[in-house]
Design a protein around this motif. Structure first.
Motif, short mmCIF file in Angstrom:
data_model
loop_
_atom_site.label_atom_id
_atom_site.label_comp_id
_atom_site.label_asym_id
_atom_site.label_seq_id
_atom_site.Cartn_x
_atom_site.Cartn_y
_atom_site.Cartn_z
N SER A 289 -3.74 5.37 -20.08
CA SER A 289 -2.43 5.97 -19.85
C SER A 289 -1.41 5.01 -19.25
N GLY A 290 -1.83 3.86 -18.73
CA GLY A 290 -0.89 2.93 -18.11
C GLY A 290 -1.59 1.98 -17.17
N ASN A 291 -0.87 1.50 -16.17
CA ASN A 291 -1.42 0.52 -15.23
C ASN A 291 -1.86 1.16 -13.93
N PHE A 292 -2.99 0.70 -13.44
CA PHE A 292 -3.41 1.07 -12.10
C PHE A 292 -2.63 0.23 -11.11
N LYS A 293 -2.56 0.69 -9.86
CA LYS A 293 -1.84 -0.04 -8.81
C LYS A 293 -2.81 -0.42 -7.70
N ASP A 294 -2.29 -1.15 -6.71
CA ASP A 294 -3.12 -1.73 -5.65
C ASP A 294 -4.16 -0.77 -5.06
N MET A 295 -3.74 0.41 -4.70
CA MET A 295 -4.65 1.33 -4.01
C MET A 295 -5.64 2.02 -4.95
N ASP A 296 -5.53 1.76 -6.25
CA ASP A 296 -6.49 2.30 -7.22
C ASP A 296 -7.64 1.33 -7.46
N VAL A 297 -7.50 0.09 -7.03
CA VAL A 297 -8.50 -0.95 -7.27
C VAL A 297 -9.36 -1.06 -6.02
N HIS A 298 -10.63 -0.68 -6.12
CA HIS A 298 -11.48 -0.56 -4.94
C HIS A 298 -12.49 -1.69 -4.77
N LYS A 299 -12.63 -2.54 -5.78
CA LYS A 299 -13.60 -3.65 -5.70
C LYS A 299 -12.92 -4.94 -6.12
N PRO A 300 -13.36 -6.06 -5.55
CA PRO A 300 -12.82 -7.35 -6.01
C PRO A 300 -13.17 -7.60 -7.48
N TRP B 172 0.80 -1.22 0.00
CA TRP B 172 0.00 0.00 0.00
C TRP B 172 0.84 1.28 0.00
N ILE B 173 2.11 1.21 0.24
CA ILE B 173 2.96 2.41 0.23
C ILE B 173 3.40 2.67 -1.21
N ASP B 174 3.15 3.88 -1.69
CA ASP B 174 3.47 4.29 -3.06
C ASP B 174 2.80 3.40 -4.11
N ARG B 175 1.62 2.89 -3.80
CA ARG B 175 0.91 2.02 -4.75
C ARG B 175 -0.35 2.69 -5.28
N HIS B 176 -0.24 4.02 -5.53
CA HIS B 176 -1.29 4.78 -6.24
C HIS B 176 -0.69 5.19 -7.58
N SER B 177 -1.48 5.10 -8.62
CA SER B 177 -1.01 5.61 -9.90
C SER B 177 -1.44 7.07 -10.01
N SER B 178 -0.82 7.77 -10.91
CA SER B 178 -1.21 9.16 -11.15
C SER B 178 -1.87 9.28 -12.52
N LEU B 179 -2.57 8.21 -12.92
CA LEU B 179 -3.17 8.17 -14.26
C LEU B 179 -4.39 9.06 -14.34
N SER B 180 -4.50 9.76 -15.45
CA SER B 180 -5.70 10.55 -15.69
C SER B 180 -6.81 9.69 -16.28
N ASP B 181 -6.43 8.62 -16.98
CA ASP B 181 -7.42 7.68 -17.52
C ASP B 181 -6.77 6.32 -17.70
N ALA B 182 -7.58 5.31 -17.90
CA ALA B 182 -7.10 3.93 -17.96
C ALA B 182 -6.17 3.66 -19.14
#
Length: 195
Positions: free
Chosen positions: A25-36, A13-23
Motif C-alpha cells: 500500500s505504500g511506504n513504512f516509516k521510522d516507527m514501523d521498522v522494528h529490527k535493524p 519519531w513524531i508522526d512517523r507511523h504509517s497507517s498501511l494495512s499491508d506493505a
C-alpha cells in the motif's frame, strides 16, 4: 524476486507511523521498522560513512526534511550455494529468502526557512507538543539537529548503535538512537539545536 516493502526513514519519531494495512500500500516509516537491516556489519559501516558525508553536504546548504528511502526485496537463494550442509536426520530447506536493499536519499530540496519555522511552531502550539521529546522528534527542526537525529536513526536501522560516529564527522557529538530515546524517555533535553 519477491518485493516486500519500502521504508521512508528520517530518524524522527513524531508522526512517523504509517497507517498501511499491508506493505503493497505504500511506504513504512521510522516507527514501523522494528529490527535493524540484515546486512554485513562492514557494509553497514560503509553505508553510514556515505550517509554522514551526504548529510554533511545537505546541512551545509541549510537543507532538512530529507529521508532515506529503502526498498526491500527478497531474493531466493539455494541453500547449497551458501555452503550450508544439513545435519543427519534433520529437515533442511532447499532455498532461503535473502533481503536485498535499494537505498537512496530523497526529498533533498527543503530548506530551513520561515515556512518550516512556522510549520514547527504551529504544530507545537496546535498539537500541544510542548515537551522536549515531542519537539526533538518532529521533522521540522534546524539542519544541524536534523542531521544529528537522522544519523542517530540510521545507526539504529543499520544495527550500529554500539558504535560512535565516524572520526571524519566532526559535527556529530557521538550520540546514537538509544541515547536519544533514553533522553526522550527521561525528559532530558540534550539536542539544543532542535528548538
Amino acid at each position: 524476486d519477491h518485493p516486500l516493502h519500502a521504508d521512508d526513514l528520517k530518524g524522527s519519531w513524531i508522526d512517523r507511523h504509517s497507517s498501511l494495512s499491508d506493505a503493497a500500500s505504500g511506504n513504512f516509516k521510522d516507527m514501523d521498522v522494528h529490527k535493524p537491516f540484515k546486512m554485513p556489519r562492514e557494509r553497514a559501516r560503509e553505508l553510514l560513512l556515505e550517509l554522514e558525508e551526504d548529510s554533511k553536504l545537505l546541512e551545509s546548504n541549510n537543507l532538512m526534511d530529507y529521508s532515506l528511502l529503502v526498498g526491500v526485496h527478497n531474493q531466493t537463494v539455494p541453500v547449497a550455494s551458501l555452503g550450508v550442509s544439513g545435519v543427519a536426520n534433520t529437515l533442511c530447506a532447499d532455498s532461503v529468502d535473502v533481503p536485498q536493499y535499494y537505498i537512496g536519499i530523497i526529498d533533498v530540496f527543503q530548506t530551513w526557512n520561515v515556512g518550516k519555522r512556522l510549520e514547527r511552531w504551529t504544530k507545537i502550539i496546535v498539537k500541544r507538543r510542548f515537551g522536549w521529546a515531542s519537539r526533538a522528534g518532529m521533522s521540522a527542526i534546524k539542519p544541524p539537529a536534523y542531521r544529528e537525529r537522522f544519523l542517530a536513526g540510521m545507526r539504529h536501522h543499520l544495527g550500529l548503535t554500539d558504535e560512535s560516529p565516524s572520526a571524519s564527522d566532526a559535527h556529530a557529538p557521538g550520540r546514537d538512537a538509544r541515547s536519544i530515546v533514553s533522553d526522550v524517555q527521561s525528559g532530558r533535553p540534550r539536542m539544543s539545536a532542535a528548538i
